[in-house]
Structures are given as C-alpha cells and as structure tokens.
Design a protein around this motif. Structure first.
Motif, mmCIF file in Angstrom:
data_model
loop_
_atom_site.group_PDB
_atom_site.id
_atom_site.type_symbol
_atom_site.label_atom_id
_atom_site.label_comp_id
_atom_site.label_asym_id
_atom_site.label_seq_id
_atom_site.Cartn_x
_atom_site.Cartn_y
_atom_site.Cartn_z
ATOM 1 N N UNK A 147 9.049 -12.313 9.651
ATOM 2 C CA UNK A 147 7.858 -11.804 10.319
ATOM 3 C C UNK A 147 7.400 -10.485 9.709
ATOM 4 N N UNK A 148 6.510 -9.801 10.396
ATOM 5 C CA UNK A 148 5.969 -8.573 9.827
ATOM 6 C C UNK A 148 6.717 -7.359 10.365
ATOM 7 N N UNK A 149 6.634 -6.265 9.603
ATOM 8 C CA UNK A 149 7.175 -5.013 10.116
ATOM 9 C C UNK A 149 6.113 -3.934 9.932
ATOM 10 N N UNK A 150 6.029 -3.062 10.927
ATOM 11 C CA UNK A 150 5.003 -2.027 10.929
ATOM 12 C C UNK A 150 5.441 -0.865 10.028
ATOM 13 N N UNK A 151 4.620 -0.538 9.028
ATOM 14 C CA UNK A 151 4.939 0.627 8.201
ATOM 15 C C UNK A 151 3.729 1.561 8.158
ATOM 16 N N UNK A 152 3.958 2.792 7.674
ATOM 17 C CA UNK A 152 2.876 3.759 7.511
ATOM 18 C C UNK A 152 2.471 3.777 6.037
#
Lengths: 229, 611
Positions: A147-152
């Motif tokens: 799945x996706x992972x939140x990054x900056x």
C-alpha cells in the motif's frame, strides 16, 4: 577483479526498463567476451550489480554498475569492448578497478540529480519553484509494495532551481537510495501544481539524470571516487 | 507527421519498449538508397511477434538485398492504439518510424486465425484501404503468408497477394518481379498478373467463388486467362543452401521465446491426423550437423544469448540428434549456454538427452500424448503407447524432474467418456511412476499439470471434413475432467471453448466470412486470442448481421464430394490421401511414420529428390 563502470543512456533506449537493461548488459558482456564471474549454486548468474535503477523514459549522463571478472582484463579494454557491442544509445564513459570489499553501489548512492525540461514554455515556472521551496510540508502518498505510505516531499529535495531557460527548465537534486526517495516526475508534477497551471500542462516533459552521488569525507562525490590508488 | 511526437506518445503507454526499436542487430539503412521498402507485419503484440522464427529469417533475408529495406511492425496494444488514434498518428515501422502506408509492400504473417481482426486493424491504423479493390498506385501491396495463408479465404478481400509455402525463394522472385513492373510502368493489376505467374503466389481477386443454395461452395475458378486453376505451395529443396541468418535481433524486452532458435529441420513424418503443420510443411528436410554447429557458433557469438532451442515439429526425429546435442553442449556449455529441446516427443526421448540438457540448466518437461486411450491415439495416429509414456516419465523422475506437463486434446473425432477417463488414468500412472522411484533418488515436490485444448478441425488435414464439438459439449467434457482430475499433485488447466469455436469457424471459412471479420472488427474486435479482449457475443452479432451461421462452418460434417473453399490451393498432399487417412482414422487404423516407407501423400510431386 571488480570493475566499476560509468555509462550514459540516451535516445530511444530510454524506454527500456531496468530489467530490460540488465538483460541487455548481460548479453553485451557475453558478446564482448569479457570474462565475467558467475555465482555459485544451482542456477548461476553473472555477477554484476547496479547503482540506482533508471526510471523508464529517463535519459542519463552518468549511471553506474560494477562487474566481477573471473580473470584479469585491462579496464580500458573492458570499456572499449563493451562499447563495440552495446546497443545504440548506451555508452560506457569510464571504467576503473575498485576494491572487492567496497560496499555495494546500491548502498552508497544517496543523491540523484535531474534536469527536467518542459515541452512548452511556462512563464510561471520560476514562481512554482519558489513556492515549492517555501513549503515546510508537502504530503505525498508514496506507493509501495504494501500500500501507500505518507511522506513529506519537501524532505526528499536537497535543492531545486531554475535551469538555463527559466520558463522551461529546472534542476532538482533528490534523496536517493532510502525510503524517503521519490521519482523525479513526482517532484515535477508538484512544481507544476505550484505554478497554478495544473491541468493545462499535460505538455509532457523530458527528464535527464545528470548525476548520482555518494557522500564521502563530508562531500558529495561520484562513485568513480571508489577507484583504487 | 512529426516523428518527435512518437516519443511523447510511447512515453505514456504501457511497455513503451514495444514501439521503440533500436535493438541490437536491428538493420539500419537509408530508405532513400533502396528501391523496395517492405514492412514485415505481425498481427499481434511485439513480444509475440518477435518470438517468431519465420519473421527473423525473412527480415534478415530481405535486408541482405541491397535494393530492399525490410522493417518491422506489430499490432499496437489497445492503450497505444487509443493514443495513436487520438493523436492522429498512423501506424509506423519500428526502424525508421515512417508510416507503413509509404511502403511498397506490407507483408503479414498469419500464424493463427484469431489474429485476423488485428490485420484489419493494422491496415486501418496505417490508413491503407481495407479492401484490396479500393487500393490505388499510391498504396502498398498487401501480402500474407504463414500457415493460415493456405486457407486465407476469410481474408481474401483484404489481401492483394498470398504467398504459399516457404518464403525464402518465393519472396526473392516476387521482389524481382516488382522491380521489373516498376521499371515497365503499369497498373496494379499488371503487377498482380505478373506475380500470379510465380509458383506459390495466389492472387485472390483472380478467382471467382460460386456458391450453391445450401451455402456450400460450388466452384472456385480463375476469372481471367493465364491464371492457374490451382496454386501449388513452394518448398525449399536444400536447407543447407537456403539462407538462415547468422545474427538475429536481440530484443530488450522479455519476449515469449527469448532465445536462439536453431531450425534443425522442416516437415514431419509422423502423420498425426489432427495436425495441420504435419501435413502442410511436408516433406521432411534436415539441416546437416555441420551447418547447424556453424550457425550455432555464429548466432551465440553475434547475439550473446544464454539460451538456445532446437526448433522443428518433432525434434526427437532429427537423424543425428544425439551428436547434435552432444556437440552443442561440448562447444558451448563452458560459455554457459543452456539448451532447451521443445516439442520433444516421448517416443524418441532418451534418458541421455535429459542428462545432457540438465548439465547446464534444468528446464521444464512436457509430454503430449494428446489422447487418453490407445484406441483414440490410433484414431489420430499419434504413435505413442502407454508404455512409452511410462518409460519416459520414469526416466524424467529418475533424472531429477518432479514437475511435468501432460497435454491432451478433447473433442477429437470418435471420442467417448472412456477416452476422457483415459486422461485421468494417465495422470494416475504419472503419479505411480514418481513414487516408483526410491525416495532418496527423486526430487521433492511432485507436480503434474494436465492441460487440455479443444480440438479444432483444420483444412488440409484428414479431419477437415469433421464437425467440431459444440461449446456446450466441450464444457461438459471439461467438467467431467475437472472431477476426474481432483487428485493430489495434479493440476488441471483447460482452454476456453469459445475461442476454439471461433478458431474453427475462421479456419474453415470461405470468402463470405470476410464480411463477418469486417463487422466484428468495426464493432471492436481485436486481439481475439487474448482472453481480456475476446467477446463471443460480438462475433455472434457479426454473424447474425451478415446472415451467416457459424455452426455451418464449425459443426457441420462435410461430405466426400463437397468442394471445399480451399480446394484450389495445393499443399502437395492430395485430397485423396487425406480422405483415405480420414477413413482409416474412423476404422482405428494407424499409418506408419513415412520414414519407414512412403505412404503416398502426394508431396513428392513438388520436386524430385525432396523425399
């Protein structure tokens, strides 16, 4: 012996995938009669490893791979032979012997620089760049295996600046080789978003990788610095 | 058209490498310096087309000619097609990226019936008028060859020319005639008339088809003077003298058959009655050991390939197979070239070869008994016994294999439930063979994959008169096998009967099917051999719209005296021989391998000393 190769990828060949490239390289090495070593075991494979995969459609002036040879061969001979047998669009620019115990390229490369060129000029490009740089947080859901992972996104960018033609071109320096790394087209997309021209610019762009770097002795250097002696 | 646009487009589709060209050994020429531009077209996607040996041969052969530049073109995948249509980009050749409509010839190879709609779609994308009769001097000549060309009546209206038989010599004659015609000047018919004089060239428009009230063909006759009543296929006499490339294109992409294919012989002497290839590629002609070893050396050196396969219809029948395998391994195993032996028939399987091949790399093993009982194997003349299979499987398991595939056909003529039970019986026997090997001498993880395809009666075979089982009947048989093959270690795969049905219709279709092809294509049919794009309903609608009944083509038993739509094509094998084989089949009588003595198929008429 272990030989480090620096090479360029240009023209139509940019559309090959990393796997395509690995296959092409293995066959080139065979055609060129370079004494590549093979791994042990039930299904031996030629011992070559790569720096950072090049995204499909991206050209590059400096990619790196290293190969292990079974016997000695002059590094310049390796380079010339490869260039005689490579498909059009791939050129080995340098070859150097490196220590067999040097860490893998994959683990060393920390930075990738790109030049991004728009098909059509965009007067607001520079302000888009400035706006991007002013942000503290640019959230992005990075797709991954689970799945996706939140990054900056802002954290992934070392530097971002206009190129020679500030309406069409910009240069970006990105983190590479760790979980925070992103593809250059994602950054390009964000920059375009910040210009406010989003949607109107399906213009397409060309991406060129200008270099890959490792961090050594407090400075960014190319992997060719691994050269012995 | 702006060629720079092409890179923009392919950068946005899946697998752009399909449209990229620039592979190692791609031929580059200046198009302005040649007289003839030939687009070799494969009506399927790149990775399928590039796996085809015939294309590799003809591509390099044509490019040996100084006056000709042969380029390649494949069917764009639907995402690419959509982009091309949106951008108004015509179909282009991979080498120069020039539109194929600018070429002198567009040559399609017809390898399977379900690619026919792609032929239409490619012509349309190329902006070449679909119907041959609408083409002008500005358009290319559209020619087709390959196994389906023998009965290409469904495509007759779309083709200017058809090449029957082996292309190496025929295509040279055709291009020579083309240059003469170009020098003389003249209309398209002038060239077609000239071409029709070349043995092996069939020009569909020079033949009229008459039908009877019941829909059967009454007659197919030439409609002008100087056109032969029947067109006979071409064969190459000496495979050691005919051209075979010593370098081939090395694709970047992982294509389906990504290896050197060394063609060791053509034709087959077995005489399996369902097999079209076995009939149309007669007679058997071998390449000598010396030629093959020399070709293998050069091909390995010039490509860098790490794998080579021996290609033929029945590799086990090559007269010096042991020597060939041993010599190839001796020369190339130190270079880590692995050798795979496809279509290996178990009757000629020897343990030694298994071990030879295994020395470098273990590849999968496939056996094709085709039918479950001896009775049915006799009907189809598949000369393999249960004992042959038992021995081969025992050898395979004893040599370290634990994963084998067994291929069968269902819906064969005279098939009963007993024959289906026979399939399960052979799968059980395979399990027993495995457990018959001592535990410490066998590889762990037994897996037996049983696959069934559905029998499609093909023209130019002894079963060309036979009806195909209906889709419902084939499904029943598959259900029965699903139950019978619920066995530990066994996996059962079956082929979709809907596509087999369409294949049967197209394989034995007549010229009227052309309308159906056109209608189905207009309604969106393409890539019919790909499950995700195939729609039977679309075809049923197209048949209905054209007032034709597909069952007439697929499920009808023909009589001996019926004129078949392909009777004006002569493959060398006579209709009388095929009928005789058909009758023997129904009587469960076998015909021996013709290496043991001529069985009188008629192919000898094609030339002295051929077989």
């Amino acid at each position: 012996m272990r030989v480090l190769l620096e090479y360029m990828i240009g023209g139509r060949v940019r559309f090959i995938s990393h796997l395509d490239f690995m296959r092409a390289m293995q066959r080139t090495i065979r055609r060129a009669g370079i004494p590549i070593a093979y791994s042990e075991g039930f299904n031996p494979h030629p011992r070559l490893s790569f720096g950072l995969p090049l995204p499909v459609g991206v050209t590059s002036s400096a990619e790196y791979m290293d190969i292990i040879l079974d016997g000695p061969m002059d590094t310049e001979e390796v380079r010339l032979r490869l260039n005689t047998h490579l498909p059009k669009g791939i050129v080995v620019t340098a070859a150097a012997e490196i220590s067999p115990s040097a860490p893998s390229l994959m683990s060393l490369i920390r930075r990738a620089d790109y030049r991004i060129i728009l098909d059509t000029a965009l007067p607001g490009l520079d302000s888009g760049i400035q706006l991007f740089l002013q942000q503290v947080e640019i959230p992005y859901d990075k797709p991954g295996k689970k799945g996706t992972s939140r990054i900056n996104l802002r954290d992934s960018v070392f530097s971002l600046e206009p190129g020679e033609d500030a309406t069409k071109e910009f240069l970006v320096s990105l983190k590479a080789g760790d979980s925070g790394s992103v593809k250059p087209e994602i950054i390009a997309g964000k920059v375009l978003e910040f210009t406010g021209a989003e949607g109107t610019v399906d213009t397409g762009l060309s991406i060129h990788r200008t270099g890959l770097y490792m961090y050594k002795g407090g400075q960014w250097v190319t992997p060719m610095m691994l050269k012995e002696g | 058209m702006n060629k720079g646009q092409i890179d923009k487009i392919i950068g946005r589709v899946s697998k752009p490498v399909r449209y990229m060209g620039n592979e190692y050994n791609m031929v580059e020429k200046n198009p302005a310096s040649v007289q003839i531009r030939f687009a070799f077209a494969f009506p399927d996607v790149y990775e399928i087309g590039m796996s085809h040996l015939g294309m590799k041969i003809l591509y390099h052969l044509l490019n040996e000619r100084e006056d000709t530049y042969c380029e390649r073109v494949f069917a764009p995948w639907p995402d690419m097609e959509a982009r091309m249509r949106e951008a108004d980009l015509p179909l282009f050749a991979l080498e120069t990226r020039d539109p194929v409509s600018e070429f002198d010839f567009v040559g399609f190879t017809l390898q399977y019936e379900l690619s026919y709609t792609n032929v239409l779609n490619m012509l349309d994308l190329a902006r070449i008028p679909l119907l041959a009769r609408d083409r002008t001097l500005d358009d290319p000549f559209v020619i087709a060859g390959g196994p389906c060309a023998y009965n290409c009546e469904p495509l007759a209206d779309f083709l200017d020319l058809v090449a029957l038989g082996e292309g190496e010599e025929l295509i040279e004659d055709l291009l020579d005639a083309y240059r003469e015609w170009k020098a003389d000047g003249g209309d398209r018919d002038a060239f077609l008339l000239k071409a029709a004089q070349i043995p092996g060239i069939y020009v569909p428009k020079f033949y009229d088809v008459e039908y009877m009230d019941n829909g059967q063909v009454k007659a197919v006759k030439p409609n002008r003077a100087g056109i032969p009543d029947r067109v006979q296929k071409r064969v190459v006499k000496d495979l050691d003298r005919v051209y075979f490339p010593d370098k081939i294109i090395v694709p970047f992409m992982d294509i389906v058959h990504d290896r050197i294919m060394l063609e060791i012989f053509r034709g087959c002497t077995k005489g399996c009655r369902f097999c079209q290839a076995g009939m149309i590629y007669r007679p058997v002609r071998e390449r000598s050991l010396e030629t093959l070893l020399d070709l293998a050396d050069k091909l390995i050196k010039n490509t860098g390939y790490e794998e080579m396969s021996l290609s033929s219809l029945s590799t086990g029948d090559y007269s010096r197979l042991e020597d060939l395998v041993r010599d190839l391994m001796a020369r190339h195993s130190s270079e880590r070239v692995s050798l795979s032996l496809p279509s290996l028939r178990l009757d000629s399987f020897a343990k030694e070869y298994i071990e030879q091949v295994q020395r470098v790399k273990k590849t999968g093993l496939t056996f094709a008994p085709e039918a479950g009982t001896q009775r049915l194997r006799d009907v189809i003349n598949k000369g393999i016994t249960r004992e042959d299979l038992r021995r081969s499987l025992t050898d395979a398991f004893g040599s370290g294999w634990s994963n084998v595939k067994l291929y069968f056909m269902i819906g064969l003529p005279t098939e009963t439930d007993e024959d289906l039970k026979g399939i399960a019986d052979l799968a059980n026997m395979a399990i027993d063979c495995y457990y018959g090997i001592e535990k410490d001498k066998r590889e762990k993880g037994l897996k037996i994959t049983v696959s069934t395809s559905s029998f499609v009666p093909k023209p130019f075979t002894p079963f060309q008169w036979e009806p195909q089982d209906t889709i419902d009947r084939l499904r029943e048989k598959q259900h029965m096998l699903q139950k019978l093959l619920k066995l530990k270690h066994v996996e059962y795969n079956w082929h979709d009967p809907e596509t087999s049905f369409l294949e049967a219709v197209l394989a034995r279709g007549d010229r009227r099917i052309g309308q159906v092809l056109f209608t189905a294509w207009q309604n969106g049919a393409r890539f019919d051999s790909w499950a995700e794009y195939f729609s039977l309903d679309r075809w049923i609608d197209a048949f209905a719209g054209c007032g034709l009944d597909p069952a007439f083509y697929a499920h009808r038993k023909r009589s001996r005296d019926e004129v078949l739509p392909w009777d004006h094509i002569d493959t060398g094998v006579t209709k009388a021989f095929l009928w005789n084989e058909y009758m023997k089949a129904l009587n469960e009588e076998t015909t021996p391998d013709c290496r043991l003595g001529c069985t009188g198929c008629g192919v000898r008429r094609l030339g002295e000393g051929l077989c």
